[in-house]
Design a protein around this motif. Structure first.
Motif, PDB file in Angstrom:
ATOM      1  N   PRO A   1      14.064  22.664 -17.366  1.00 53.77           N
ATOM      2  CA  PRO A   1      14.032  21.501 -18.253  1.00 53.77           C
ATOM      3  C   PRO A   1      15.315  21.401 -19.074  1.00 53.77           C
ATOM      4  N   LYS A   2      15.781  20.166 -19.293  1.00 56.30           N
ATOM      5  CA  LYS A   2      17.000  19.933 -20.063  1.00 56.30           C
ATOM      6  C   LYS A   2      16.695  19.712 -21.545  1.00 56.30           C
ATOM      7  N   SER A   3      15.425  19.819 -21.930  1.00 55.63           N
ATOM      8  CA  SER A   3      15.018  19.633 -23.310  1.00 55.63           C
ATOM      9  C   SER A   3      13.906  20.618 -23.630  1.00 55.63           C
ATOM     10  N   THR A   4      13.674  20.870 -24.899  1.00 55.75           N
ATOM     11  CA  THR A   4      12.583  21.755 -25.314  1.00 55.75           C
ATOM     12  C   THR A   4      11.319  20.974 -25.666  1.00 55.75           C
ATOM     13  N   VAL A   5      11.397  19.656 -25.583  1.00 57.45           N
ATOM     14  CA  VAL A   5      10.230  18.825 -25.903  1.00 57.45           C
ATOM     15  C   VAL A   5      10.061  17.746 -24.852  1.00 57.45           C
ATOM     16  N   TRP A   6       8.838  17.249 -24.753  1.00 55.57           N
ATOM     17  CA  TRP A   6       8.543  16.100 -23.905  1.00 55.57           C
ATOM     18  C   TRP A   6       8.104  14.959 -24.810  1.00 55.57           C
ATOM     19  N   HIS A   7       8.843  13.863 -24.774  1.00 54.19           N
ATOM     20  CA  HIS A   7       8.516  12.686 -25.564  1.00 54.19           C
ATOM     21  C   HIS A   7       7.501  11.845 -24.802  1.00 54.19           C
ATOM     22  N   LEU A   8       6.321  11.708 -25.372  1.00 49.93           N
ATOM     23  CA  LEU A   8       5.242  11.004 -24.701  1.00 49.93           C
ATOM     24  C   LEU A   8       5.537   9.508 -24.590  1.00 49.93           C
ATOM     25  N   PRO A   9       5.016   8.863 -23.560  1.00 52.52           N
ATOM     26  CA  PRO A   9       5.216   7.418 -23.413  1.00 52.52           C
ATOM     27  C   PRO A   9       4.611   6.643 -24.573  1.00 52.52           C
TER      28      PRO A   9
ATOM     29  N   GLN B   1       5.172  13.841 -29.264  1.00 55.01           N
ATOM     30  CA  GLN B   1       5.864  14.740 -28.345  1.00 55.01           C
ATOM     31  C   GLN B   1       5.109  16.044 -28.200  1.00 55.01           C
ATOM     32  N   LEU B   2       5.353  16.719 -27.113  1.00 56.69           N
ATOM     33  CA  LEU B   2       4.796  18.037 -26.848  1.00 56.69           C
ATOM     34  C   LEU B   2       5.945  19.039 -26.735  1.00 56.69           C
ATOM     35  N   GLU B   3       5.718  20.235 -27.251  1.00 61.65           N
ATOM     36  CA  GLU B   3       6.708  21.296 -27.127  1.00 61.65           C
ATOM     37  C   GLU B   3       6.561  21.971 -25.767  1.00 61.65           C
ATOM     38  N   ILE B   4       7.679  22.235 -25.115  1.00 64.07           N
ATOM     39  CA  ILE B   4       7.656  22.975 -23.850  1.00 64.07           C
ATOM     40  C   ILE B   4       7.753  24.457 -24.195  1.00 64.07           C
ATOM     41  N   ILE B   5       6.683  25.197 -23.970  1.00 65.13           N
ATOM     42  CA  ILE B   5       6.684  26.614 -24.326  1.00 65.13           C
ATOM     43  C   ILE B   5       6.849  27.523 -23.107  1.00 65.13           C
ATOM     44  N   ASP B   6       6.680  26.968 -21.929  1.00 64.15           N
ATOM     45  CA  ASP B   6       6.896  27.758 -20.711  1.00 64.15           C
ATOM     46  C   ASP B   6       7.138  26.789 -19.562  1.00 64.15           C
TER      47      ASP B   6
END
Length: 333
Positions: free
Chosen positions: A263-271, A276-281
């Motif tokens: 992943p190029k980011s540590t978070v996912w911005h919801l539609p 947003q959700l944090e990417i932890i793994d």
């Protein structure tokens, strides 16, 4: 940017996930977060979703009809960068597709996408869409490959029935001189349902990102090169495919692939500005072997499988979503 449905119904699920105005109480916030995770979970996989700028070319007069019906939808594909790590043994030569306009090929594409998810300690749920098998007639053009779909099938009876009107639909791949796909074009027949369109989009999108581009330098058997590309999606990914030319016989190439996604980011911005959700793994890897004929528009045979585990956390509620994913793309007679 437009998210392509990862499975029938997921687009509708995404549309329902809008932010509620005002400050939510703790119980409401936890409930909202849990609902978001459930209905959006199936859109998180890079190979289950396509997110790209889509342009539509009208092929019939405009009328009050659903988006895409009677129109060709074009999805640009991110550029690739190739780097030779080992040129391989002599003799070496440049690998270039040689496709005189009018060259045709019959080949079958099969895709299978598996998604399991677990929210906190709840039971694991299976959100896998049905597999799809697409017979294709490919014809080389001046700037790419034109595709005609045969009778598309699926082991799911409902989807198989929905796919029947897609027989004879058109698609296309714009390609560079090194074989890199630069755009995907889809033009399902007007009678094709939304569920069938979503399944076709997903299948072709998966195939595009598990294809291969050739290096600019001359190489021989044993050559190793990398193909670096950004996979567009709700979570932008850097994909690195390491290709090894294990055998060459004339124009026929056997290539081993090793795929890694980061992943190029540590978070996912919801539609729909839903937070947003944090990417932890995030661990996604895969391997496969394909056979390519430089004189044919598409791979002759082969299979590539990419899979792994992902985990996301809602920062407002600490709800955690874990996913196990697997995508397989197969080419054959």
């Amino acid at each position: 940017m437009t998210v392509l449905s990862s499975s029938p119904g997921s687009a509708n699920a995404t549309a329902r996930c809008t932010r509620t105005p005002g400050r939510a109480r703790p119980g409401q916030r936890a409930t909202r977060s849990g609902v978001l995770l459930i209905v959006l979970a199936v859109t998180l996989s890079a190979f289950g979703v396509g997110c790209s700028d889509r342009s539509e070319t009208t092929t019939e007069s405009d009328s009050a009809e659903p988006l895409g019906i009677g129109k060709e939808v074009t999805m640009p594909i991110a550029a690739v960068t190739t780097t030779v790590l080992d040129p391989g043994a002599e003799p070496r030569s440049a690998l270039r597709p040689t496709l005189p306009p009018g060259t045709t090929q019959q080949v079958t594409l099969r895709t299978d996408h598996h998604i399991e998810q677990q929210i906190d300690t709840q039971a694991v749920r299976d959100f896998s869409p049905p597999a799809v098998t697409i017979p294709l007639t490919a014809e080389a053009g001046t700037d790419g490959v034109e595709l005609t779909l045969g009778t598309v099938t699926s082991p799911d009876p409902a989807l198989a029935k929905a796919l029947l009107p897609a027989d004879g639909s058109r698609a296309g791949l714009d390609m560079s001189e090194l074989g890199a796909i630069t755009a995907l074009r889809l033009a399902p027949k007007a009678a094709t349902s939304d569920a069938a369109r979503a399944a076709l989009e997903q299948a072709f999108y998966q195939a595009v990102y598990q294809s291969i581009a050739f290096p600019d330098d001359a190489v021989g058997e044993g050559a190793v090169w990398t193909v670096r590309q950004q996979v567009s999606g709700s979570v932008p990914l850097e994909q690195v495919t390491t290709a090894t030319l294990t055998h060459r016989e004339g124009s026929l190439l056997t290539i081993h692939l090793d795929v890694t996604q980061t992943p190029k980011s540590t978070v996912w911005h919801l539609p729909n500005e839903a937070g947003q959700l944090e990417i932890i793994d995030y661990l996604m890897r895969g391997t496969g072997v394909i056979t390519v004929d430089l004189g044919m528009p598409l791979p002759v045979s082969g299979s590539v499988e990419v899979g792994g585990n992902q985990a996301y956390r809602d920062p407002h509620s600490a709800v955690t979503l874990r996913q196990t994913l697997r995508t397989q793309v197969q080419w054959g007679a």
